[in-house]
Design a protein around this motif. Structure first.
Motif, mmCIF file in Angstrom:
data_model
loop_
_atom_site.group_PDB
_atom_site.id
_atom_site.type_symbol
_atom_site.label_atom_id
_atom_site.label_comp_id
_atom_site.label_asym_id
_atom_site.label_seq_id
_atom_site.Cartn_x
_atom_site.Cartn_y
_atom_site.Cartn_z
ATOM 1 N N ARG A 1 -9.280 -18.078 24.716
ATOM 2 C CA ARG A 1 -10.495 -17.238 24.708
ATOM 3 C C ARG A 1 -10.336 -16.028 23.791
ATOM 4 N NH1 ARG A 1 -12.393 -17.441 31.109
ATOM 5 N NH2 ARG A 1 -12.148 -19.690 31.337
ATOM 6 N N PHE A 2 -9.915 -16.299 22.587
ATOM 7 C CA PHE A 2 -9.864 -15.281 21.538
ATOM 8 C C PHE A 2 -11.275 -14.737 21.323
ATOM 9 C CE2 PHE A 2 -10.057 -14.195 16.975
ATOM 10 C CZ PHE A 2 -8.964 -13.340 16.865
ATOM 11 N N GLY A 3 -11.410 -13.424 21.343
ATOM 12 C CA GLY A 3 -12.738 -12.814 21.266
ATOM 13 C C GLY A 3 -13.308 -12.506 22.629
ATOM 14 N N SER A 4 -12.468 -12.607 23.682
ATOM 15 C CA SER A 4 -12.943 -12.227 25.015
ATOM 16 C C SER A 4 -13.371 -10.765 25.023
ATOM 17 C CB SER A 4 -11.858 -12.472 26.065
ATOM 18 O OG SER A 4 -10.640 -11.844 25.717
ATOM 19 N N TYR A 5 -12.826 -10.000 24.097
ATOM 20 C CA TYR A 5 -13.341 -8.651 23.858
ATOM 21 C C TYR A 5 -13.034 -8.271 22.416
ATOM 22 C CZ TYR A 5 -15.725 -4.888 26.273
ATOM 23 O OH TYR A 5 -16.691 -4.028 26.737
ATOM 24 N N VAL A 6 -13.941 -7.555 21.785
ATOM 25 C CA VAL A 6 -13.739 -7.020 20.441
ATOM 26 C C VAL A 6 -14.079 -5.543 20.460
ATOM 27 C CG1 VAL A 6 -14.216 -9.212 19.276
ATOM 28 C CG2 VAL A 6 -16.102 -7.635 19.714
ATOM 29 N N ALA A 7 -13.409 -4.777 19.618
ATOM 30 C CA ALA A 7 -13.663 -3.333 19.626
ATOM 31 C C ALA A 7 -13.390 -2.726 18.259
ATOM 32 C CB ALA A 7 -12.791 -2.645 20.670
ATOM 33 N N ASN A 8 -14.169 -1.713 17.929
ATOM 34 C CA ASN A 8 -13.866 -0.804 16.835
ATOM 35 C C ASN A 8 -12.963 0.269 17.427
ATOM 36 O OD1 ASN A 8 -13.765 1.195 14.902
ATOM 37 N ND2 ASN A 8 -15.957 1.617 14.907
ATOM 38 N N VAL A 9 -11.683 0.250 17.058
ATOM 39 C CA VAL A 9 -10.739 1.190 17.665
ATOM 40 C C VAL A 9 -10.559 2.452 16.840
ATOM 41 C CG1 VAL A 9 -9.517 -0.565 18.944
ATOM 42 C CG2 VAL A 9 -8.748 -0.008 16.642
ATOM 43 N N GLY A 10 -11.335 2.599 15.764
ATOM 44 C CA GLY A 10 -11.156 3.749 14.898
ATOM 45 C C GLY A 10 -10.067 3.487 13.875
ATOM 46 N N ASP A 11 -9.615 4.531 13.222
ATOM 47 C CA ASP A 11 -8.626 4.401 12.151
ATOM 48 C C ASP A 11 -7.233 4.675 12.710
ATOM 49 O OD1 ASP A 11 -7.222 4.371 9.799
ATOM 50 O OD2 ASP A 11 -8.106 6.214 8.988
ATOM 51 N N VAL A 12 -6.528 3.620 13.092
ATOM 52 C CA VAL A 12 -5.239 3.805 13.775
ATOM 53 C C VAL A 12 -4.099 4.146 12.816
ATOM 54 C CG1 VAL A 12 -5.911 2.263 15.649
ATOM 55 C CG2 VAL A 12 -4.564 1.361 13.756
ATOM 56 N N ASN A 13 -4.244 3.808 11.523
ATOM 57 C CA ASN A 13 -3.142 4.033 10.578
ATOM 58 C C ASN A 13 -3.455 5.078 9.514
ATOM 59 O OD1 ASN A 13 -5.019 2.413 9.296
ATOM 60 N ND2 ASN A 13 -3.487 1.238 8.143
ATOM 61 N N GLY A 14 -4.600 5.736 9.622
ATOM 62 C CA GLY A 14 -4.909 6.846 8.734
ATOM 63 C C GLY A 14 -5.233 6.482 7.308
ATOM 64 N N ASP A 15 -5.713 5.251 7.068
ATOM 65 C CA ASP A 15 -6.065 4.860 5.701
ATOM 66 C C ASP A 15 -7.527 5.112 5.375
ATOM 67 O OD1 ASP A 15 -7.309 2.887 7.158
ATOM 68 O OD2 ASP A 15 -6.372 1.200 6.106
ATOM 69 N N GLY A 16 -8.250 5.701 6.333
ATOM 70 C CA GLY A 16 -9.651 6.047 6.096
ATOM 71 C C GLY A 16 -10.638 4.957 6.437
#
Length: 478
Positions: free
Chosen positions: A426-441
């Motif tokens: 069940r890949f895609g059981s949840y999806v999210a915009n987590v923001g910029d986790v690595n600081g690349d903009g």
């Protein structure tokens, strides 16, 4: 290496070896090398840059993933993950810290529920900065919490951010007022409704009054985190509507700088059709939120559960207006039951249109396209994109779709798709915009696969994909 073997001559007896490489051989070698580099690059683009697994079999780690905001103020976004099966369904929430190297390998914060079957983490995520100290704050709901007022009354918990991350104990809690109220099943940011510079929070309680449901708005507070009493309460129309099952900010739809809220009632009836679903939007203004909805929309088919999820899209067209995305993941017709459908409404000066601006439905029956949805600018283009999960696609292997925004709206076909690694994960059981986790903009994507059994039966797994300028996530491995 076989190429070099063919083009390098054998040395002559009693003479130094001479080496001659023809131009065609050099060209052939370069082509071979470039093909290998391209193949490696292409493979990397299809793989996640980070993964994490649940602690125990049956944890279902990754059932939900959500942005945690920047809880320690280091400038990097953090990721939150839920394990509903942890501790006899007590539930547990984990936060992984972002950095220049990406997400931490181990959680920086992890808290479990107070009771078995409390489902601590049924809703969770960043709510912005509610107390004005400059650090992101975090809310968690436990819809199955039992209180003296009744079984499954539900409870919501607020944790404050700091230089050391989230507090270990909540600074604010709210408990349901009756049995089966299920307060905290859904909760999230509302934006700054009253324009005091502090973020506000919306909390749903869909089980209230025989599942008529209700939703609360709490203002941010410098001293308490959130107000003790709700600043605004609204109720569903009828029993069994499940009003408040989904709650969220809808952002600034009209471009007037006032955010509003969106509330879903996924079980709402439409004439004789059951469980069609309905969505209510309340536009913000200088006077706060109105008592009656500013805009509503109803699903199309019986059993569709329109409003299962409803979220702001961000600015898809670059015109300064937020839009709204709504899922009806059980949408179907006589041929393709439960194919699923997603609706997007573009914002404008006068508000949302009566009819959807863009729709897309799943590829086949029972894929549940739209079971999860998210939005953000994952390509750094300045236009917001949308992400859709279909966790039951292809024998529950699951699939995720990315549609790109632009001056003319969303792309007609997905720019990127990714299927799960295992059957029934069940890949895609949840999806999210987590923001910029690595600081690349560029904003990044998290995908949950709650039934992945790589580390134990239904341990669960979460994948992180970096956003990228050409619209294909995860350009490099860590």
């Amino acid at each position: 290496m076989f190429i070099l073997k063919e083009i390098l001559p054998m040395p002559l007896k009693n003479k130094k070896p001479s080496i001659f490489i023809s131009k065609s051989a050099v060209l052939l070698y370069v082509v071979f090398l470039l093909f290998g580099v391209f193949s490696y690059w292409k493979l990397n683009r299809e793989r996640s840059v980070w993964t994490a697994y649940g602690e125990h079999p049956g944890d279902n780690f990754g059932t939900k993933v959500a942005p945690a905001g920047d809880v320690n103020g280091d400038g990097y976004a953090d990721l939150a993950i839920w394990s509903p099966g942890y501790g006899e369904q007590m539930g547990k929430v984990y936060i992984y810290s972002g950095s220049a190297k990406g997400l931490s390998k181990t959680p920086a914060w992890a808290v479990a529920g107070e009771q078995p079957k409390a489902q601590f983490g049924h809703s969770f995520g960043t709510v912005g900065n509610v107390n004005g100290d400059g650090f992101g704050d975090f809310i968690v709901g436990a819809q199955g919490f039992n209180s003296p007022k009744g079984k499954n009354a539900g409870k919501a918990y607020l944790y404050l951010g700091s230089p050391n991350g989230l507090s270990s104990t909540p600074v604010w809690t709210k408990t349901g007022e009756q049995a089966m109220e299920l307060l905290g099943d859904c909760s999230g940011p509302a934006g700054d409704i009253n324009k005091d510079g502090l973020a506000d929070v919306v909390v749903g309680a869909y089980g209230y009054d025989h599942f008529r449901g209700r939703a609360f708005l709490y203002y941010g507070s410098k001293t308490r985190g959130l107000s003790d009493k709700p600043a605004w309460v609204t109720y569903g129309e009828d029993a069994n509507d499940w009003y408040g099952y989904s709650v969220a900010s809808c952002g600034d739809i009209k471009g007037d700088s006032y955010p509003g809220v969106v509330i879903g009632a996924k079980q709402h009836r439409k004439d004789a059709m059951e469980r069609v679903g309905k969505v209510y939007v309340y536009y913000g203004s200088k006077d706060g939120l109105p008592t009656k909805p500013s805009w509503t929309a109803v699903g199309e088919t019986e059993g569709e559960l329109f409003g299962w999820r409803a979220l702001p899209t961000g600015d898809i067209k670059g015109d300064g207006h937020n839009g709204l995305i709504i899922s009806g993941y059980m949408y179907g017709n006589t041929k393709d039951h439960f194919v699923g459908k997603v609706y997007v409404y573009y914002g404008a000066k006068d508000g949302l249109p009566a009819e959807p601006s863009w729709t897309f439905q799943g590829e086949n029956a029972n894929s549940l396209f739209g079971y999860t949805i998210a939005a953000g600018d994952f390509t750094g283009s300045g236009y917001s994109d949308i992400l859709v999960g279909a966790p039951y696609y292809n024998n529950e292997r699951g699939k995720v779709y990315l549609f790109l925004g632009g001056p003319n709206g969303l792309s007609k076909e997905p720019a990127w798709t990714k299927e799960g690694e295992q059957e029934r994960e069940r890949f895609g059981s949840y999806v999210a915009n987590v923001g910029d986790v690595n600081g690349d903009g560029i904003q990044d994507i998290a995908v949950g696969a709650l039934n992945n059994s790589e580390m134990g039966k239904e341990n669960g797994k979460v994948y992180l994909f970096y956003g990228h300028k050409n619209g294909m996530p995860s350009p490099t491995l860590p």
